[in-house]
Structures are given as C-alpha cells and as structure tokens.
Design a protein around this motif. Structure first.
Motif, PDB file in Angstrom:
ATOM      1  N   PRO A   4      10.555   5.348   7.723  1.00 28.78           N
ATOM      2  CA  PRO A   4       9.626   5.411   6.384  1.00 28.78           C
ATOM      3  C   PRO A   4       8.851   6.425   6.310  1.00 28.78           C
ATOM      4  O   PRO A   4       8.387   7.251   7.292  1.00 28.78           O
ATOM      5  N   TRP A   5       8.409   7.050   5.143  1.00 24.42           N
ATOM      6  CA  TRP A   5       7.556   8.127   4.862  1.00 24.42           C
ATOM      7  C   TRP A   5       7.344   7.755   3.177  1.00 24.42           C
ATOM      8  O   TRP A   5       7.875   7.255   2.593  1.00 24.42           O
ATOM      9  N   VAL A   6       6.003   8.360   2.851  1.00 24.91           N
ATOM     10  CA  VAL A   6       5.177   8.382   1.714  1.00 24.91           C
ATOM     11  C   VAL A   6       4.958   9.868   1.338  1.00 24.91           C
ATOM     12  O   VAL A   6       4.566  10.755   2.176  1.00 24.91           O
ATOM     13  N   ALA A  65       7.554   6.008  -2.010  1.00 25.98           N
ATOM     14  CA  ALA A  65       7.706   5.840  -0.427  1.00 25.98           C
ATOM     15  C   ALA A  65       9.064   5.665  -0.263  1.00 25.98           C
ATOM     16  O   ALA A  65       9.980   5.108  -1.062  1.00 25.98           O
ATOM     17  N   SER A 108       0.768  -2.578  -1.448  1.00 29.63           N
ATOM     18  CA  SER A 108      -0.037  -1.709  -0.688  1.00 29.63           C
ATOM     19  C   SER A 108      -1.404  -1.567  -1.166  1.00 29.63           C
ATOM     20  O   SER A 108      -1.615  -1.682  -2.464  1.00 29.63           O
ATOM     21  N   HIS A 119      13.295   3.691  -4.565  1.00 34.31           N
ATOM     22  CA  HIS A 119      12.205   4.101  -3.993  1.00 34.31           C
ATOM     23  C   HIS A 119      11.170   3.024  -4.241  1.00 34.31           C
ATOM     24  O   HIS A 119      11.430   2.134  -5.084  1.00 34.31           O
ATOM     25  N   ALA A 154       4.089   3.876   7.369  1.00 34.68           N
ATOM     26  CA  ALA A 154       4.682   5.111   6.915  1.00 34.68           C
ATOM     27  C   ALA A 154       3.893   6.144   6.780  1.00 34.68           C
ATOM     28  O   ALA A 154       2.798   6.238   6.188  1.00 34.68           O
TER      29      ALA A 154
END
Length: 184
Positions: A37-39, A87, A105, A147, A179
C-alpha cells in the motif's frame, strides 16, 4: 498416568505443528489481505508545494488523483478548492469472491472508492460502489485505475508519513492498512 502423559505430549505436538504450518506472510487463508500500500503525497496549499504532489486541485490543470502523472485534468468542477489524495495497493483474496465496499481514514473528510474510465475519449474518474476481488485472485489499485480517493484532507501528507485506511468487505471483514506516503 501413562495415558495422561501420552495425551499431553500429543497435544503439545499438535500445537507445535499447527503453529509451524501457519502462514508466515501475514495472509490469512480464506480472506482478503493487502500488500504494497501507498498514498500519494499531497499538500493542503499547492502554492507551497513545488514537488508535483497532489493537494488543492482548485482550478489548476493537474493530474487526476487516480490517474498517472501525464494526463492533465482540472479538479475545479469536482472538488473545488478541496485538498485530495489517493491510496493504492494490491488486494489479495485467498478465498471466495468478495469486494471492497467501504474505505475510511481519519486524514480526510470523505473517503470514496474510485475508478478511472475512458468516456468520449476523455479519462474520467468515477466513484464506484464496490471494487470486486475475484476468488483466489487479486486486484491492483493503481494510478489510472481503481483507487481509494481521500477528499478534504485535514493535514498535509508528506513523504515518509503513514496513513491508516480501514477497508470493509462485502462479507463483513475489516482490514486495517498502514500505507506510507510517497511521491509517485
């Protein structure tokens, strides 16, 4: 007495064997897990951001949150002067077909599931009700496709920060994702 000793040894061996057979990767058999995961980094005030990160998408021609960096698009009509980010991750399903139906979130006022589609030769970002995850398969959330859209950021998302996202599946499973924030 001898029988009690035998049962005790058998129980201990059973516990050890089950423990050794457990999946050490963090994935659970028969459920959905997340990897990589990444943002996307984003600034609340784009005037302060010279990095190309996302943020206040006002009336500037900037890449759509869910799209790759080479497609220009203005968020003026969609989000006004609201800071946004997105994300991305790989959602892996180790069981029956399921779907991600909700994302949450604390870094954004609103969190939505989105996809990017081609409509009349123009890339359009659209909210979707669910992201289907096939049985024993996976789906990649990536720029230019599915996304998680973070709308109305309540803080800057700087490279190296970490964002917590809670995903809920149609089957009722909840997955908490940590993330890291990075630049694309």
């Amino acid at each position: 007495m001898r029988r009690l000793f035998f049962l005790s040894v058998t129980a201990v061996l059973l516990v050890v064997l089950v423990g050794c057979g457990a999946n050490q990767s963090g994935a659970t058999s028969g459920g959905i897990t997340v990897r990589d995961p990444w943002v996307r980094a984003a600034m609340m005030n784009m005037a302060d951001d010279q990095s190309g990160a996302m943020g206040n998408m006002g009336n500037q021609a900037t890449p759509m949150a869910g799209m790759g960096g080479d497609q220009g698009h203005s968020h003026g009509s969609e989000y006004g002067n609201t800071a946004v980010s997105a994300a991305y991750m790989v959602i892996v399903n180790n069981g029956a077909a399921d779907a991600i139906v909700k994302a949450e979130s604390d870094v954004a006022r609103s969190v939505e599931l989105h996809n990017v589609i081609m409509e009349n030769n123009v890339m359009q970002m659209r909210q979707v009700e669910a992201i289907e995850v096939p049985a024993n398969g996976q789906v990649e959330l990536k720029p230019g496709g599915f996304h998680v859209m973070l709308i109305g950021l309540n803080r800057d998302l700087k490279e190296g920060d970490e964002v917590t996202i809670k995903l809920t599946t149609r089957s009722g499973q909840t997955i908490e994702v940590k993330a890291p924030v990075r630049k694309p």
